[in-house]
Motif scaffolding. Structure first.
Motif, mmCIF file in Angstrom:
data_model
loop_
_atom_site.group_PDB
_atom_site.id
_atom_site.type_symbol
_atom_site.label_atom_id
_atom_site.label_comp_id
_atom_site.label_asym_id
_atom_site.label_seq_id
_atom_site.Cartn_x
_atom_site.Cartn_y
_atom_site.Cartn_z
ATOM 1 N N MET A 1 0.723 -0.753 -0.118
ATOM 2 C CA MET A 1 0.074 -0.111 0.100
ATOM 3 C C MET A 1 0.890 1.430 0.031
ATOM 4 O O MET A 1 1.591 1.277 0.899
ATOM 5 N N PHE B 1 -2.592 -6.128 2.463
ATOM 6 C CA PHE B 1 -1.289 -5.744 2.197
ATOM 7 C C PHE B 1 -0.278 -6.212 3.553
ATOM 8 O O PHE B 1 -0.874 -6.164 4.504
ATOM 9 N N ASP B 2 0.950 -6.345 3.313
ATOM 10 C CA ASP B 2 1.735 -6.591 4.145
ATOM 11 C C ASP B 2 2.803 -5.705 4.229
ATOM 12 O O ASP B 2 3.732 -5.660 5.338
ATOM 13 N N THR B 3 2.903 -4.537 3.486
ATOM 14 C CA THR B 3 3.933 -3.529 3.455
ATOM 15 C C THR B 3 3.544 -2.239 3.162
ATOM 16 O O THR B 3 2.503 -2.072 2.291
ATOM 17 N N VAL C 1 -1.365 -2.779 -4.159
ATOM 18 C CA VAL C 1 -2.565 -3.158 -4.230
ATOM 19 C C VAL C 1 -3.436 -1.824 -4.094
ATOM 20 O O VAL C 1 -4.702 -1.883 -4.297
ATOM 21 N N ARG D 1 -7.056 -2.841 5.249
ATOM 22 C CA ARG D 1 -6.379 -4.232 5.111
ATOM 23 C C ARG D 1 -7.586 -5.542 4.993
ATOM 24 O O ARG D 1 -7.224 -6.631 4.171
#
Length: 372
Positions: free
Chosen positions: A1, A67-69, A35, A62
């Motif tokens: 993101m 997203f993880d970052t 994303v 989320r």
């Protein structure tokens, strides 16, 4: 993101949406999948980069777009980064534009010199952020009599990183001395030099290839080449000059990188002419020119003769208004295409004019009693 913020009254080179679009290109170059993105305008800087409401909105996003970052479009202060990491917890990694660019540089550094320069920039970026690496030890408490292993480890790490920085600076100083010796030999031989400069992905490597047949990597991505490459090019009058491709520039270029690449950028200081390559097909071409010109001024090179290669002309719309072409005061601009060869002859002629007659160069050196 991707996340970007505009602070009221703070100058932006161009629209935030365009800056985030460039950040998306950087993320893709680093191998990330974007994303989504979020923008915010604030009256004053926030300790969490985003305002409180936007931060909560981002956390709720989320569920819709996992997203993880989180990648922030500006360089975060150590406090901002630590606060954002606390807000998201261990499931989300938080990095800024500087860390992203450093990661790309680390991937693309092919030579020992390039790797050293990137490692130095990474170490100098990491040093003030070491406290955040040990936040999991904060439960030990604070105050007199509660000095814990976390604080001791931070001090140890700071010393280790400090020693690494000192060692790398010594090694890079040797590189600078070697480069200076090479430049002196070139000067004694009466060989003049031209340095290619420009915004990243403007086509500098492609231009070097078409001018010299260098065969340099020329991918359509940001910072595809970092290590300087020098090739011999024959001018229209028959003189052979050396043309060097240097690292590309970008808006919000980390100051740690500029300092670390000092040995490489000194090539610009010794150049007789700067050949500024511009992607004229890009919607932000004038802003790209401004970014490069500001860096040239920061390096105190504004007095250097410059030629503008308005590259990628083959991608322009047939109805393009030529009056909107990017320009620099005192510089000759030539419409070119490294892909098709358009304007290459005219470009070489413009560079030769900027260099001046070879005989005048030699006479000036003899008159001074030493190499120029």
């Amino acid at each position: 993101m991707l996340v970007g913020v505009v602070i009221k009254g703070r100058r932006m080179p161009w629209a935030l949406a365009d800056s985030l679009s460039e950040l998306a290109q950087l993320a893709a170059t680093a191998g990330a999948e974007v994303v989504g993105s979020m923008e915010q305008r604030l009256d004053t800087p926030s300790g969490t980069y985003l305002g409180k409401g936007k931060l909560e909105e981002l956390k709720e996003l989320r569920a819709e777009a996992p997203f993880d970052t989180v990648i922030c479009d500006d360089e975060l202060t150590p406090t901002q980064q630590r606060n954002l990491e606390r807000a998201f917890g261990e499931d989300v990694k938080v990095i800024d534009r500087t860390a992203l660019i450093l990661d790309i540089f680390a991937r693309h550094a092919g030579s020992r010199e390039g790797a050293l320069q990137v490692e130095l920039a990474q170490a100098e970026y990491l040093l003030p952020r070491l406290a955040g690496q040990w936040s999991h030890l904060e439960r030990l408490g604070g105050g007199i009599g509660t000095r814990g292993p976390g604080e001791s480890q931070i001090e140890t790490d700071r010393q280790l990183v400090g020693h690494r920085i000192h060692r790398m600076k010594r090694e890079l100083q040797k590189v600078r001395q070697q480069r200076a010796q090479h430049r002196q030999r070139r000067t004694r031989g009466g060989v003049r030099t031209v340095s290619l400069i420009g915004y990243t992905n403007a086509g500098k490597s492609s231009m070097l290839n078409v001018l010299s047949g260098a065969g340099v990597l020329a991918d359509d991505q940001l910072f595809s080449t970092l290590d300087p490459v020098t090739r011999r090019v024959r001018m229209p009058g028959g003189e052979n000059v050396l043309v060097t491709d240097t690292v590309g520039f970008i808006q919000k270029l980390p100051t740690a990188l500029v300092a670390a690449f000092r040995a490489t950028l000194e090539e610009l200081d010794e150049a007789d002419v700067l050949l500024h390559v511009v992607d004229i097909s890009h919607r932000n071409a004038p802003e790209h020119v401004d970014v490069v010109e500001r860096i040239i001024k920061d390096l105190r090179l504004e007095a250097k003769p410059r030629v503008l290669a308005l590259n990628k002309a083959d991608l322009l719309d047939p109805d393009f208004d030529a009056s909107t072409l990017a320009s620099v005061d005192g510089a000759t601009a030539v419409l070119t295409s490294a892909a098709t060869g358009l304007g290459i002859g005219e470009l070489l002629a413009a560079v030769a004019d900027a260099l001046g007659p070879p005989a005048a160069y030699a006479d000036e050196g003899r008159a001074a009693g030493q190499p120029r």
